[in-house]
Design a protein around this motif. Structure first.
Motif, mmCIF file in Angstrom:
data_model
loop_
_atom_site.group_PDB
_atom_site.id
_atom_site.type_symbol
_atom_site.label_atom_id
_atom_site.label_comp_id
_atom_site.label_asym_id
_atom_site.label_seq_id
_atom_site.Cartn_x
_atom_site.Cartn_y
_atom_site.Cartn_z
ATOM 1 N N GLN A 159 36.534 89.682 55.410
ATOM 2 C CA GLN A 159 36.874 88.259 55.350
ATOM 3 C C GLN A 159 35.635 87.371 55.265
ATOM 4 O O GLN A 159 35.672 86.314 54.649
ATOM 5 C CB GLN A 159 37.684 87.859 56.589
ATOM 6 N N GLU A 160 34.557 87.794 55.919
ATOM 7 C CA GLU A 160 33.345 86.989 55.995
ATOM 8 C C GLU A 160 32.208 87.868 56.493
ATOM 9 O O GLU A 160 32.444 88.869 57.164
ATOM 10 C CB GLU A 160 33.556 85.809 56.957
ATOM 11 N N VAL A 161 30.999 87.489 56.168
ATOM 12 C CA VAL A 161 29.808 88.162 56.680
ATOM 13 C C VAL A 161 28.922 87.071 57.267
ATOM 14 O O VAL A 161 28.618 86.087 56.599
ATOM 15 C CB VAL A 161 29.057 88.925 55.572
ATOM 16 N N GLY A 162 28.560 87.214 58.535
ATOM 17 C CA GLY A 162 27.769 86.190 59.182
ATOM 18 C C GLY A 162 26.904 86.763 60.279
ATOM 19 O O GLY A 162 26.784 87.985 60.420
ATOM 20 N N PRO A 163 26.306 85.889 61.088
ATOM 21 C CA PRO A 163 25.413 86.357 62.152
ATOM 22 C C PRO A 163 26.121 87.210 63.202
ATOM 23 O O PRO A 163 25.495 88.028 63.861
ATOM 24 C CB PRO A 163 24.858 85.069 62.760
ATOM 25 N N GLU A 164 27.441 87.031 63.344
ATOM 26 C CA GLU A 164 28.209 87.833 64.308
ATOM 27 C C GLU A 164 28.446 89.241 63.794
ATOM 28 O O GLU A 164 28.809 90.130 64.542
ATOM 29 C CB GLU A 164 29.573 87.204 64.602
ATOM 30 N N GLY A 165 28.328 89.427 62.492
ATOM 31 C CA GLY A 165 28.594 90.713 61.861
ATOM 32 C C GLY A 165 29.538 90.547 60.690
ATOM 33 O O GLY A 165 29.580 89.498 60.045
ATOM 34 N N VAL A 166 30.325 91.578 60.448
ATOM 35 C CA VAL A 166 31.288 91.578 59.353
ATOM 36 C C VAL A 166 32.667 91.278 59.940
ATOM 37 O O VAL A 166 33.155 92.010 60.803
ATOM 38 C CB VAL A 166 31.316 92.948 58.635
ATOM 39 N N TRP A 167 33.279 90.200 59.480
ATOM 40 C CA TRP A 167 34.623 89.836 59.926
ATOM 41 C C TRP A 167 35.619 90.619 59.072
ATOM 42 O O TRP A 167 35.630 90.483 57.845
ATOM 43 C CB TRP A 167 34.855 88.341 59.785
ATOM 44 N N VAL A 168 36.436 91.436 59.729
ATOM 45 C CA VAL A 168 37.338 92.342 59.033
ATOM 46 C C VAL A 168 38.776 92.095 59.493
ATOM 47 O O VAL A 168 39.042 92.020 60.697
ATOM 48 C CB VAL A 168 36.964 93.816 59.308
ATOM 49 N N ASP A 169 39.693 91.980 58.541
ATOM 50 C CA ASP A 169 41.123 91.874 58.842
ATOM 51 C C ASP A 169 41.642 93.289 59.056
ATOM 52 O O ASP A 169 41.799 94.057 58.111
ATOM 53 C CB ASP A 169 41.855 91.189 57.688
ATOM 54 N N ASP A 208 31.083 91.212 48.983
ATOM 55 C CA ASP A 208 32.130 92.165 49.362
ATOM 56 C C ASP A 208 33.347 91.501 50.006
ATOM 57 O O ASP A 208 34.305 92.192 50.376
ATOM 58 C CB ASP A 208 31.549 93.229 50.305
ATOM 59 N N ILE A 209 33.331 90.177 50.136
ATOM 60 C CA ILE A 209 34.485 89.480 50.709
ATOM 61 C C ILE A 209 35.710 89.771 49.839
ATOM 62 O O ILE A 209 35.653 89.716 48.615
ATOM 63 C CB ILE A 209 34.224 87.964 50.819
ATOM 64 N N GLY A 210 36.801 90.123 50.507
ATOM 65 C CA GLY A 210 38.042 90.457 49.817
ATOM 66 C C GLY A 210 38.160 91.927 49.450
ATOM 67 O O GLY A 210 39.189 92.365 48.942
ATOM 68 N N LYS A 211 37.125 92.695 49.721
ATOM 69 C CA LYS A 211 37.126 94.122 49.408
ATOM 70 C C LYS A 211 37.344 94.941 50.689
ATOM 71 O O LYS A 211 37.081 94.461 51.790
ATOM 72 C CB LYS A 211 35.804 94.533 48.761
ATOM 73 N N PRO A 212 37.780 96.184 50.528
ATOM 74 C CA PRO A 212 37.915 97.039 51.713
ATOM 75 C C PRO A 212 36.553 97.443 52.270
ATOM 76 O O PRO A 212 35.560 97.483 51.538
ATOM 77 C CB PRO A 212 38.668 98.268 51.201
ATOM 78 N N CYS A 213 36.532 97.729 53.567
ATOM 79 C CA CYS A 213 35.358 98.332 54.196
ATOM 80 C C CYS A 213 35.852 99.535 54.994
ATOM 81 O O CYS A 213 37.065 99.724 55.150
ATOM 82 C CB CYS A 213 34.590 97.338 55.055
ATOM 83 N N PHE A 214 34.917 100.325 55.488
ATOM 84 C CA PHE A 214 35.282 101.627 56.038
ATOM 85 C C PHE A 214 34.717 101.843 57.444
ATOM 86 O O PHE A 214 33.660 101.334 57.790
ATOM 87 C CB PHE A 214 34.799 102.724 55.083
ATOM 88 N N VAL A 215 35.436 102.629 58.241
ATOM 89 C CA VAL A 215 35.092 102.914 59.631
ATOM 90 C C VAL A 215 33.906 103.873 59.694
ATOM 91 O O VAL A 215 33.964 104.967 59.131
ATOM 92 C CB VAL A 215 36.284 103.554 60.373
ATOM 93 N N VAL A 216 32.845 103.458 60.398
ATOM 94 C CA VAL A 216 31.738 104.353 60.712
ATOM 95 C C VAL A 216 31.930 104.878 62.132
ATOM 96 O O VAL A 216 31.909 106.071 62.382
ATOM 97 C CB VAL A 216 30.375 103.644 60.582
#
Length: 156
Positions: A135-145, A106-114
């Motif tokens: 932007q990235e998915v890692g142990p910290e969570g989902v990195w979102v611009d 899903d990197i580069g795709k939109p994500c949505f507010v829960v």
């Protein structure tokens, strides 16, 4: 997933501008929480509100993700009685689960507010506003611009 009940330090990846926004009446906003502008007033990120999915979708369509709150604030008795600083940039948020979990594909795709700390892959019945671009998915969570520019472009 549950919304924040107190402020948290949200990991920040890079960049972003600073905005000072009026806060919606009685809105509770926590440090590090995902901020949205609803009718021009800052409030904690949330799904659309209303009696049914049509009303929720119409409400969510007015939301724009603008960044994260830099301090805890509670709105006054009227919209705009209180103001808050909001930072745009790339931040880590909690990931949804199951079919809504965001993955590397899903990197580069939109994500949505829960809510003010959680993002998801989808917006069922269009009841969630765009949070930004993954932007990235890692142990910290989902990195979102997260920025007003990204939010407006994704809503168009």
């Amino acid at each position: 997933m549950a919304a924040l009940t107190k402020g948290r330090k949200t990991p920040r990846f890079a960049g972003g501008g600073l905005r000072n926004l009026p806060v919606a009446a009685s809105a509770v906003c926590f440090t590090g929480g995902l901020a949205i502008a609803a009718a021009g007033q800052a409030r904690a990120g949330r799904e659309g509100q209303g009696a049914d999915n049509t009303a929720k979708a119409a409400d969510a369509a007015t939301y724009r993700a603008v960044g994260v709150f830099l301090k805890d604030v509670t709105g006054g008795s009227a919209d705009g009685d209180v103001r808050v600083d909001v930072q745009e940039g790339v931040f880590a948020f909690k990931n949804s689960a199951a079919a809504d979990e965001i993955t590397q594909v899903d990197i580069g795709k939109p994500c949505f507010v829960v809510d003010d700390q959680t993002v998801a892959k989808t917006s069922p019945n269009s009841t969630r506003a765009a949070a930004g671009i993954v932007q990235e998915v890692g142990p910290e969570g989902v990195w979102v611009d997260v920025s007003l520019t990204n939010s407006a472009l994704l809503a168009a």
